[in-house]
Enzyme design. Structure first.
Site, PDB file in Angstrom:
ATOM      1  N   SER A   1       0.816  -1.208   0.000  1.00 39.89           N
ATOM      2  CA  SER A   1       0.000   0.000   0.000  1.00 39.89           C
ATOM      3  C   SER A   1       0.857   1.268   0.000  1.00 39.89           C
ATOM      4  O   SER A   1       1.611   1.516  -0.915  1.00 39.89           O
ATOM      5  CB  SER A   1      -0.954  -0.040   1.200  1.00 39.89           C
ATOM      6  OG  SER A   1      -1.916   0.963   1.141  1.00 39.89           O
TER       7      SER A   1
ATOM      8  N   ASP B   1      -2.482   6.220  -3.446  1.00 40.81           N
ATOM      9  CA  ASP B   1      -1.303   5.596  -2.845  1.00 40.81           C
ATOM     10  C   ASP B   1      -0.839   4.447  -3.734  1.00 40.81           C
ATOM     11  O   ASP B   1      -1.349   4.268  -4.837  1.00 40.81           O
ATOM     12  CB  ASP B   1      -1.592   5.141  -1.411  1.00 40.81           C
ATOM     13  CG  ASP B   1      -2.646   4.050  -1.349  1.00 40.81           C
ATOM     14  OD1 ASP B   1      -3.456   3.946  -2.295  1.00 40.81           O
ATOM     15  OD2 ASP B   1      -2.675   3.289  -0.359  1.00 40.81           O
TER      16      ASP B   1
ATOM     17  N   ASP C   1      -5.865   2.297  -3.218  1.00 42.09           N
ATOM     18  CA  ASP C   1      -7.088   2.130  -2.447  1.00 42.09           C
ATOM     19  C   ASP C   1      -7.383   3.356  -1.582  1.00 42.09           C
ATOM     20  O   ASP C   1      -8.362   3.368  -0.826  1.00 42.09           O
ATOM     21  CB  ASP C   1      -7.058   0.856  -1.599  1.00 42.09           C
ATOM     22  CG  ASP C   1      -5.987   0.861  -0.513  1.00 42.09           C
ATOM     23  OD1 ASP C   1      -5.179   1.815  -0.453  1.00 42.09           O
ATOM     24  OD2 ASP C   1      -5.957  -0.104   0.280  1.00 42.09           O
TER      25      ASP C   1
ATOM     26  N   ASP D   1      -1.160   1.243  -3.957  1.00 42.70           N
ATOM     27  CA  ASP D   1      -2.072   0.239  -4.506  1.00 42.70           C
ATOM     28  C   ASP D   1      -3.435   0.832  -4.838  1.00 42.70           C
ATOM     29  O   ASP D   1      -4.379   0.109  -5.144  1.00 42.70           O
ATOM     30  CB  ASP D   1      -2.216  -0.959  -3.567  1.00 42.70           C
ATOM     31  CG  ASP D   1      -2.933  -0.621  -2.266  1.00 42.70           C
ATOM     32  OD1 ASP D   1      -2.963   0.566  -1.884  1.00 42.70           O
ATOM     33  OD2 ASP D   1      -3.468  -1.547  -1.628  1.00 42.70           O
TER      34      ASP D   1
END
Length: 448
Positions: free
Chosen positions: A101, A240, A244, A242
Protein backbone atom coordinates in the site's frame (compact mmCIF):
# COMPACT_ATOMS: atom_id res chain seq x y z
CA UNK A 1 4.11 -18.22 17.42
CA UNK A 2 2.77 -14.66 17.03
CA UNK A 3 -0.05 -14.04 14.59
CA UNK A 4 1.24 -13.75 11.02
CA UNK A 5 -1.68 -11.74 9.65
CA UNK A 6 -1.90 -8.11 10.72
CA UNK A 7 -4.71 -5.60 10.18
CA UNK A 8 -4.14 -5.67 6.42
CA UNK A 9 -2.74 -9.04 5.41
CA UNK A 10 0.85 -10.21 5.87
CA UNK A 11 3.45 -7.44 5.77
CA UNK A 12 7.22 -7.32 6.05
CA UNK A 13 10.47 -6.19 4.48
CA UNK A 14 10.74 -8.04 1.17
CA UNK A 15 13.29 -10.87 1.22
CA UNK A 16 13.86 -10.35 4.95
CA UNK A 17 10.62 -10.83 6.87
CA UNK A 18 8.51 -11.48 3.81
CA UNK A 19 10.57 -14.07 1.94
CA UNK A 20 9.79 -16.20 -1.13
CA UNK A 21 9.70 -19.21 1.17
CA UNK A 22 7.00 -17.56 3.28
CA UNK A 23 5.08 -16.52 0.17
CA UNK A 24 5.21 -20.11 -1.10
CA UNK A 25 3.92 -21.48 2.22
CA UNK A 26 1.17 -18.87 2.26
CA UNK A 27 0.21 -19.84 -1.26
CA UNK A 28 -0.08 -23.51 -0.38
CA UNK A 29 -2.02 -22.91 2.83
CA UNK A 30 -4.35 -20.23 1.47
CA UNK A 31 -5.16 -22.20 -1.66
CA UNK A 32 -5.82 -25.34 0.40
CA UNK A 33 -8.25 -23.47 2.67
CA UNK A 34 -9.94 -21.16 0.18
CA UNK A 35 -10.46 -23.69 -2.61
CA UNK A 36 -13.13 -25.22 -0.43
CA UNK A 37 -15.33 -22.26 -1.41
CA UNK A 38 -15.26 -23.44 -5.04
CA UNK A 39 -17.21 -25.96 -7.01
CA UNK A 40 -15.42 -27.39 -10.01
CA UNK A 41 -11.88 -26.44 -10.96
CA UNK A 42 -10.63 -23.91 -8.36
CA UNK A 43 -8.73 -20.76 -9.31
CA UNK A 44 -7.26 -17.69 -7.61
CA UNK A 45 -6.67 -14.25 -9.11
CA UNK A 46 -3.26 -12.65 -8.42
CA UNK A 47 -2.46 -8.95 -8.72
CA UNK A 48 0.50 -6.80 -7.68
CA UNK A 49 1.73 -3.22 -7.51
CA UNK A 50 4.97 -1.87 -9.00
CA UNK A 51 7.48 -2.78 -6.27
CA UNK A 52 10.72 -4.43 -7.33
CA UNK A 53 9.94 -7.38 -5.07
CA UNK A 54 6.53 -7.98 -6.65
CA UNK A 55 7.76 -10.43 -9.29
CA UNK A 56 9.77 -12.45 -6.80
CA UNK A 57 6.87 -12.83 -4.40
CA UNK A 58 4.36 -13.39 -7.19
CA UNK A 59 6.28 -16.36 -8.61
CA UNK A 60 6.74 -17.90 -5.16
CA UNK A 61 3.09 -17.37 -4.22
CA UNK A 62 1.87 -18.83 -7.51
CA UNK A 63 4.14 -21.86 -7.08
CA UNK A 64 2.42 -22.50 -3.76
CA UNK A 65 -1.07 -21.93 -5.15
CA UNK A 66 -0.59 -24.28 -8.08
CA UNK A 67 1.10 -26.94 -5.94
CA UNK A 68 -2.12 -27.01 -3.89
CA UNK A 69 -4.09 -27.85 -7.03
CA UNK A 70 -5.48 -24.38 -7.68
CA UNK A 71 -5.09 -22.49 -10.95
CA UNK A 72 -3.45 -19.06 -10.69
CA UNK A 73 -4.71 -16.24 -12.90
CA UNK A 74 -2.09 -13.49 -13.21
CA UNK A 75 -3.72 -10.06 -13.53
CA UNK A 76 -0.44 -8.13 -13.65
CA UNK A 77 -0.16 -4.66 -12.16
CA UNK A 78 -3.58 -3.69 -10.87
CA UNK A 79 -4.99 -1.69 -7.92
CA UNK A 80 -5.97 -3.70 -4.86
CA UNK A 81 -9.68 -2.86 -5.28
CA UNK A 82 -9.44 -4.11 -8.86
CA UNK A 83 -8.43 -7.54 -7.58
CA UNK A 84 -11.36 -7.48 -5.12
CA UNK A 85 -13.83 -6.48 -7.84
CA UNK A 86 -12.65 -9.04 -10.38
CA UNK A 87 -12.63 -11.79 -7.76
CA UNK A 88 -16.23 -11.04 -6.85
CA UNK A 89 -17.31 -10.98 -10.49
CA UNK A 90 -15.59 -14.18 -11.56
CA UNK A 91 -15.75 -17.84 -10.66
CA UNK A 92 -12.51 -17.65 -8.68
CA UNK A 93 -12.45 -19.03 -5.15
CA UNK A 94 -10.26 -16.16 -3.96
CA UNK A 95 -8.07 -13.23 -4.94
CA UNK A 96 -4.68 -12.16 -3.67
CA UNK A 97 -2.88 -8.82 -3.91
CA UNK A 98 0.86 -8.33 -3.49
CA UNK A 99 1.35 -4.81 -2.13
CA UNK A 100 2.33 -2.85 0.95
CA UNK A 101 0.00 0.00 0.00
CA UNK A 102 1.44 3.36 1.13
CA UNK A 103 4.57 1.86 2.74
CA UNK A 104 8.06 2.38 1.24
CA UNK A 105 9.23 0.17 -1.62
CA UNK A 106 11.39 -2.14 0.53
CA UNK A 107 8.22 -3.36 2.26
CA UNK A 108 5.70 -5.64 0.65
CA UNK A 109 2.58 -7.50 1.67
CA UNK A 110 0.16 -10.24 0.71
CA UNK A 111 -3.56 -9.83 1.30
CA UNK A 112 -6.37 -12.18 0.37
CA UNK A 113 -9.97 -11.70 -0.71
CA UNK A 114 -12.68 -14.32 -0.51
CA UNK A 115 -14.86 -15.30 -3.44
CA UNK A 116 -17.29 -12.53 -2.42
CA UNK A 117 -14.61 -9.85 -2.88
CA UNK A 118 -14.33 -9.04 0.82
CA UNK A 119 -11.15 -9.33 2.86
CA UNK A 120 -10.90 -12.56 4.80
CA UNK A 121 -12.43 -12.96 8.24
CA UNK A 122 -10.08 -13.46 11.20
CA UNK A 123 -11.19 -17.09 11.43
CA UNK A 124 -10.17 -17.72 7.80
CA UNK A 125 -6.77 -16.12 8.37
CA UNK A 126 -6.31 -18.21 11.51
CA UNK A 127 -7.12 -21.38 9.56
CA UNK A 128 -4.52 -20.45 6.93
CA UNK A 129 -1.93 -19.95 9.67
CA UNK A 130 -2.79 -23.31 11.22
CA UNK A 131 -2.47 -24.97 7.83
CA UNK A 132 1.01 -23.44 7.41
CA UNK A 133 2.15 -25.17 10.59
CA UNK A 134 1.50 -28.64 9.22
CA UNK A 135 2.11 -30.45 5.95
CA UNK A 136 -0.57 -32.74 4.63
CA UNK A 137 -0.38 -34.98 1.60
CA UNK A 138 -3.83 -33.79 0.61
CA UNK A 139 -2.37 -30.31 0.16
CA UNK A 140 -0.17 -31.53 -2.71
CA UNK A 141 -2.21 -33.14 -5.49
CA UNK A 142 -0.46 -34.88 -8.36
CA UNK A 143 -0.75 -35.44 -12.10
CA UNK A 144 -3.52 -33.45 -13.79
CA UNK A 145 -4.65 -32.08 -10.42
CA UNK A 146 -1.66 -29.72 -10.25
CA UNK A 147 -2.71 -26.12 -10.89
CA UNK A 148 -2.00 -24.19 -14.07
CA UNK A 149 -1.03 -20.54 -14.60
CA UNK A 150 -2.95 -18.20 -16.89
CA UNK A 151 -2.13 -14.60 -17.83
CA UNK A 152 -5.16 -12.30 -18.01
CA UNK A 153 -3.75 -8.77 -17.93
CA UNK A 154 -6.65 -7.67 -20.13
CA UNK A 155 -9.04 -8.07 -17.18
CA UNK A 156 -8.14 -4.52 -16.13
CA UNK A 157 -10.55 -3.30 -18.83
CA UNK A 158 -13.46 -4.96 -17.05
CA UNK A 159 -12.51 -3.18 -13.81
CA UNK A 160 -12.13 0.15 -15.62
CA UNK A 161 -15.57 -0.26 -17.22
CA UNK A 162 -17.07 -0.83 -13.78
CA UNK A 163 -15.45 2.31 -12.39
CA UNK A 164 -16.62 4.39 -15.32
CA UNK A 165 -20.18 3.09 -14.93
CA UNK A 166 -20.43 4.60 -11.44
CA UNK A 167 -19.98 8.16 -12.76
CA UNK A 168 -23.25 9.86 -13.68
CA UNK A 169 -21.94 13.30 -14.72
CA UNK A 170 -19.94 14.42 -17.75
CA UNK A 171 -16.46 15.72 -16.88
CA UNK A 172 -15.96 17.72 -20.09
CA UNK A 173 -14.14 20.97 -19.38
CA UNK A 174 -12.70 19.81 -16.06
CA UNK A 175 -8.90 19.91 -15.75
CA UNK A 176 -7.79 17.12 -13.42
CA UNK A 177 -4.23 16.55 -12.21
CA UNK A 178 -3.65 12.92 -11.15
CA UNK A 179 -0.75 11.68 -8.99
CA UNK A 180 -0.54 7.89 -9.33
CA UNK A 181 2.32 7.50 -6.79
CA UNK A 182 4.34 5.48 -9.33
CA UNK A 183 2.08 2.67 -8.22
CA UNK A 184 -0.62 0.29 -9.33
CA UNK A 185 -2.83 2.95 -10.95
CA UNK A 186 -0.14 4.44 -13.17
CA UNK A 187 -1.57 3.06 -16.42
CA UNK A 188 -5.24 3.02 -15.54
CA UNK A 189 -5.64 6.57 -14.23
CA UNK A 190 -5.37 8.58 -17.44
CA UNK A 191 -7.76 6.47 -19.49
CA UNK A 192 -10.34 6.38 -16.70
CA UNK A 193 -10.71 10.13 -16.34
CA UNK A 194 -10.03 11.13 -19.93
CA UNK A 195 -12.70 8.85 -21.37
CA UNK A 196 -15.32 10.79 -19.42
CA UNK A 197 -14.24 14.10 -20.95
CA UNK A 198 -11.75 15.45 -18.43
CA UNK A 199 -8.47 17.06 -19.43
CA UNK A 200 -5.88 15.03 -17.53
CA UNK A 201 -2.36 15.93 -16.41
CA UNK A 202 -0.42 13.01 -14.97
CA UNK A 203 2.21 12.95 -12.23
CA UNK A 204 4.27 10.02 -10.90
CA UNK A 205 3.44 7.53 -13.66
CA UNK A 206 6.97 6.24 -14.32
CA UNK A 207 7.49 3.39 -11.85
CA UNK A 208 10.94 1.84 -11.68
CA UNK A 209 10.37 -0.60 -8.85
CA UNK A 210 11.81 1.60 -6.10
CA UNK A 211 10.08 4.98 -6.50
CA UNK A 212 6.59 3.92 -5.42
CA UNK A 213 5.22 6.44 -2.86
CA UNK A 214 8.53 8.37 -2.85
CA UNK A 215 7.68 12.06 -2.44
CA UNK A 216 4.39 11.54 -4.24
CA UNK A 217 0.91 10.09 -3.95
CA UNK A 218 -1.59 10.40 -1.14
CA UNK A 219 1.07 10.46 1.59
CA UNK A 220 3.01 13.30 -0.09
CA UNK A 221 0.49 15.54 -1.94
CA UNK A 222 2.68 18.67 -1.82
CA UNK A 223 3.92 18.41 -5.43
CA UNK A 224 0.38 17.75 -6.63
CA UNK A 225 -0.86 20.82 -4.76
CA UNK A 226 1.79 23.04 -6.36
CA UNK A 227 1.11 21.61 -9.83
CA UNK A 228 -2.62 22.24 -9.52
CA UNK A 229 -1.89 25.87 -8.63
CA UNK A 230 0.71 26.33 -11.36
CA UNK A 231 -1.54 24.88 -14.07
CA UNK A 232 -4.67 26.56 -12.71
CA UNK A 233 -6.33 23.17 -12.78
CA UNK A 234 -9.71 22.48 -11.18
CA UNK A 235 -8.78 19.59 -8.92
CA UNK A 236 -5.93 17.26 -7.99
CA UNK A 237 -6.30 13.57 -7.13
CA UNK A 238 -3.59 11.60 -5.32
CA UNK A 239 -3.61 7.83 -4.86
CA UNK A 240 -1.30 5.60 -2.85
CA UNK A 241 0.80 2.68 -4.10
CA UNK A 242 -2.07 0.24 -4.51
CA UNK A 243 -4.69 2.92 -5.26
CA UNK A 244 -7.09 2.13 -2.45
CA UNK A 245 -6.77 5.65 -0.97
CA UNK A 246 -7.57 9.14 -2.23
CA UNK A 247 -6.41 12.56 -1.11
CA UNK A 248 -7.69 15.52 -3.14
CA UNK A 249 -6.44 19.06 -3.75
CA UNK A 250 -8.63 22.04 -4.62
CA UNK A 251 -7.87 24.71 -7.22
CA UNK A 252 -6.00 26.88 -4.71
CA UNK A 253 -3.71 24.01 -3.72
CA UNK A 254 -5.42 23.27 -0.40
CA UNK A 255 -5.39 19.61 0.57
CA UNK A 256 -8.77 17.93 1.04
CA UNK A 257 -8.34 14.84 3.21
CA UNK A 258 -10.49 11.78 3.72
CA UNK A 259 -12.61 13.43 6.41
CA UNK A 260 -13.72 16.19 4.06
CA UNK A 261 -14.21 13.87 1.08
CA UNK A 262 -16.34 11.55 3.19
CA UNK A 263 -18.46 14.39 4.52
CA UNK A 264 -18.93 15.92 1.05
CA UNK A 265 -20.09 12.59 -0.35
CA UNK A 266 -22.19 11.71 2.70
CA UNK A 267 -24.02 15.06 2.61
CA UNK A 268 -24.75 14.63 -1.10
CA UNK A 269 -25.93 11.04 -0.60
CA UNK A 270 -28.13 12.08 2.32
CA UNK A 271 -29.83 14.77 0.21
CA UNK A 272 -30.61 12.16 -2.44
CA UNK A 273 -31.77 9.46 -0.02
CA UNK A 274 -28.76 7.20 -0.62
CA UNK A 275 -27.08 7.38 2.81
CA UNK A 276 -28.54 4.44 4.70
CA UNK A 277 -29.96 5.48 8.07
CA UNK A 278 -28.23 8.86 7.54
CA UNK A 279 -25.15 7.21 9.04
CA UNK A 280 -21.46 7.50 8.24
CA UNK A 281 -18.86 5.07 9.64
CA UNK A 282 -15.46 6.48 10.53
CA UNK A 283 -12.55 5.87 12.89
CA UNK A 284 -11.37 7.57 16.05
CA UNK A 285 -8.79 9.46 13.93
CA UNK A 286 -11.41 11.73 12.35
CA UNK A 287 -11.02 15.39 13.25
CA UNK A 288 -13.11 17.04 15.95
CA UNK A 289 -14.30 19.49 13.30
CA UNK A 290 -15.55 16.54 11.24
CA UNK A 291 -17.60 15.26 14.17
CA UNK A 292 -19.20 18.63 14.84
CA UNK A 293 -19.96 19.26 11.16
CA UNK A 294 -21.61 15.84 10.83
CA UNK A 295 -23.83 16.61 13.81
CA UNK A 296 -24.89 19.93 12.26
CA UNK A 297 -25.75 18.16 8.99
CA UNK A 298 -27.88 15.56 10.75
CA UNK A 299 -25.46 12.74 9.95
CA UNK A 300 -25.05 10.11 12.63
CA UNK A 301 -21.53 8.76 13.18
CA UNK A 302 -20.46 5.24 14.06
CA UNK A 303 -16.84 5.31 15.32
CA UNK A 304 -14.43 2.38 15.08
CA UNK A 305 -10.81 1.57 15.82
CA UNK A 306 -8.26 2.64 13.21
CA UNK A 307 -8.16 0.35 10.19
CA UNK A 308 -10.41 -0.17 7.20
CA UNK A 309 -11.28 -3.71 8.31
CA UNK A 310 -12.97 -2.29 11.43
CA UNK A 311 -14.82 0.28 9.35
CA UNK A 312 -15.97 -2.50 7.04
CA UNK A 313 -17.13 -4.69 9.94
CA UNK A 314 -19.31 -1.87 11.27
CA UNK A 315 -20.65 -1.08 7.81
CA UNK A 316 -21.63 -4.66 7.08
CA UNK A 317 -23.17 -5.12 10.52
CA UNK A 318 -25.31 -1.98 10.17
CA UNK A 319 -25.84 -2.21 6.39
CA UNK A 320 -24.40 1.30 6.02
CA UNK A 321 -23.58 2.88 2.65
CA UNK A 322 -20.44 4.91 3.31
CA UNK A 323 -17.47 4.77 5.62
CA UNK A 324 -13.79 5.47 5.69
CA UNK A 325 -10.72 7.01 7.24
CA UNK A 326 -9.11 10.42 7.40
CA UNK A 327 -6.20 8.92 5.45
CA UNK A 328 -8.42 8.72 2.36
CA UNK A 329 -9.50 5.09 2.53
CA UNK A 330 -13.21 5.36 1.61
CA UNK A 331 -15.67 2.50 1.21
CA UNK A 332 -18.81 2.89 -0.92
CA UNK A 333 -20.41 -0.38 0.10
CA UNK A 334 -23.37 -0.06 -2.27
CA UNK A 335 -20.88 -0.12 -5.15
CA UNK A 336 -17.98 -2.34 -4.10
CA UNK A 337 -16.45 -4.43 -1.32
CA UNK A 338 -13.32 -2.53 -0.31
CA UNK A 339 -11.73 0.91 -0.24
CA UNK A 340 -11.09 2.20 -3.76
CA UNK A 341 -9.19 5.42 -4.45
CA UNK A 342 -10.28 5.82 -8.06
CA UNK A 343 -13.90 5.00 -7.29
CA UNK A 344 -13.77 7.61 -4.50
CA UNK A 345 -12.30 10.13 -6.96
CA UNK A 346 -15.12 9.54 -9.43
CA UNK A 347 -17.74 9.94 -6.70
CA UNK A 348 -16.14 13.22 -5.61
CA UNK A 349 -16.01 14.53 -9.18
CA UNK A 350 -19.63 13.45 -9.61
CA UNK A 351 -20.67 15.58 -6.63
CA UNK A 352 -18.72 18.56 -7.99
CA UNK A 353 -20.43 18.21 -11.38
CA UNK A 354 -23.93 17.61 -10.02
CA UNK A 355 -23.73 20.37 -7.41
CA UNK A 356 -22.00 22.66 -9.94
CA UNK A 357 -19.58 23.77 -7.22
CA UNK A 358 -15.76 23.85 -7.11
CA UNK A 359 -14.03 21.64 -4.60
CA UNK A 360 -12.99 24.48 -2.29
CA UNK A 361 -16.64 25.45 -1.83
CA UNK A 362 -17.68 21.88 -1.11
CA UNK A 363 -14.73 21.42 1.27
CA UNK A 364 -15.96 24.34 3.39
CA UNK A 365 -18.52 21.88 4.75
CA UNK A 366 -16.30 21.52 7.82
CA UNK A 367 -13.66 23.47 9.71
CA UNK A 368 -10.72 21.35 10.85
CA UNK A 369 -9.11 21.78 14.21
CA UNK A 370 -5.31 21.94 13.98
CA UNK A 371 -4.08 18.37 14.17
CA UNK A 372 -0.51 17.27 14.85
CA UNK A 373 0.58 13.67 14.26
CA UNK A 374 4.08 12.38 15.01
CA UNK A 375 5.21 8.80 14.36
CA UNK A 376 7.92 7.32 16.58
CA UNK A 377 9.67 4.23 15.21
CA UNK A 378 10.40 1.82 18.07
CA UNK A 379 11.51 -1.77 18.58
CA UNK A 380 8.39 -2.80 20.48
CA UNK A 381 5.34 -0.80 19.43
CA UNK A 382 3.15 -2.08 22.29
CA UNK A 383 5.58 -1.36 25.15
CA UNK A 384 4.21 2.16 25.72
CA UNK A 385 1.00 0.66 27.11
CA UNK A 386 2.75 -0.58 30.28
CA UNK A 387 5.35 2.16 30.72
CA UNK A 388 4.55 4.29 33.77
CA UNK A 389 6.36 7.43 32.59
CA UNK A 390 4.63 7.40 29.21
CA UNK A 391 1.20 6.79 30.73
CA UNK A 392 1.80 9.62 33.21
CA UNK A 393 2.66 12.22 30.53
CA UNK A 394 -0.36 11.09 28.50
CA UNK A 395 -2.63 11.70 31.52
CA UNK A 396 -1.08 15.13 32.06
CA UNK A 397 -1.65 16.18 28.43
CA UNK A 398 -5.21 14.83 28.47
CA UNK A 399 -5.94 16.99 31.54
CA UNK A 400 -4.47 20.05 29.79
CA UNK A 401 -6.55 19.51 26.64
CA UNK A 402 -9.78 18.87 28.50
CA UNK A 403 -12.92 19.65 26.47
CA UNK A 404 -11.04 21.81 23.94
CA UNK A 405 -9.59 19.01 21.81
CA UNK A 406 -8.41 15.45 22.08
CA UNK A 407 -5.35 13.21 22.32
CA UNK A 408 -4.86 9.79 20.74
CA UNK A 409 -1.81 7.56 21.26
CA UNK A 410 -1.78 4.20 19.46
CA UNK A 411 0.48 1.73 17.71
CA UNK A 412 0.43 1.35 13.94
CA UNK A 413 -1.32 -1.73 12.60
CA UNK A 414 1.19 -2.23 9.78
CA UNK A 415 4.51 -0.72 10.92
CA UNK A 416 6.67 -0.66 14.07
CA UNK A 417 5.46 2.80 15.03
CA UNK A 418 3.80 4.53 17.95
CA UNK A 419 1.56 7.31 16.65
CA UNK A 420 0.89 10.38 18.79
CA UNK A 421 -1.91 12.64 17.59
CA UNK A 422 -3.52 15.65 19.23
CA UNK A 423 -6.06 18.28 18.16
CA UNK A 424 -6.95 21.65 19.58
CA UNK A 425 -7.75 25.24 18.66
CA UNK A 426 -4.12 26.44 18.80
CA UNK A 427 -1.57 24.58 16.65
CA UNK A 428 1.55 25.75 18.48
CA UNK A 429 0.18 24.49 21.79
CA UNK A 430 -0.94 21.18 20.28
CA UNK A 431 2.48 20.66 18.68
CA UNK A 432 4.24 21.33 21.99
CA UNK A 433 1.97 18.84 23.77
CA UNK A 434 2.65 16.13 21.20
CA UNK A 435 6.41 16.73 21.38
CA UNK A 436 6.37 16.35 25.15
CA UNK A 437 4.86 12.89 24.79
CA UNK A 438 7.18 11.96 21.91
CA UNK A 439 10.22 13.00 23.98
CA UNK A 440 9.19 10.66 26.79
CA UNK A 441 8.53 7.77 24.37
CA UNK A 442 11.97 8.21 22.82
CA UNK A 443 13.58 8.35 26.24
CA UNK A 444 11.75 5.34 27.63
CA UNK A 445 11.60 2.99 24.64
CA UNK A 446 14.29 1.62 22.39
CA UNK A 447 13.91 3.28 19.02
CA UNK A 448 14.32 1.39 15.77
Amino acid sequence: MSRLFGTDGVRGIANVGLTPELAFSLGVAAASVLKLQCTGRPSMLVGKDTRISGDMLEFALIAGITSAGVDAVRLGILPTPGVAYLTRHSEACAGVMISASHNPFEDNGIKFFGADGFKLLDAQEDEIERRMERTEAADRPQREQIGRVYDRHDEVVRYRDFLSSTLKADLTGLHVVVDAANGAAYELAKALFAERGARVTLLSVEPNGININVGCGSTHPETLAQTVKDLKADVGLAFDGDADRLIAVDASGEIVDGDRIMLICAHHMKKHGRLHDDTLVTTVMSNVGFVRAAQELGIRLVRTAVGDRYVMEAMREGHFSLGGEQSGHLIFLDLTTTGDGMLSALQLLDVMAQEKKPLHELAAIMKSYPQVLVNVRVKDKTAWRTNGSILQIIREIEDEIGENGRLLVRESGTESLVRVMAEGPQESLVRAQVERIVDVIRRELETA
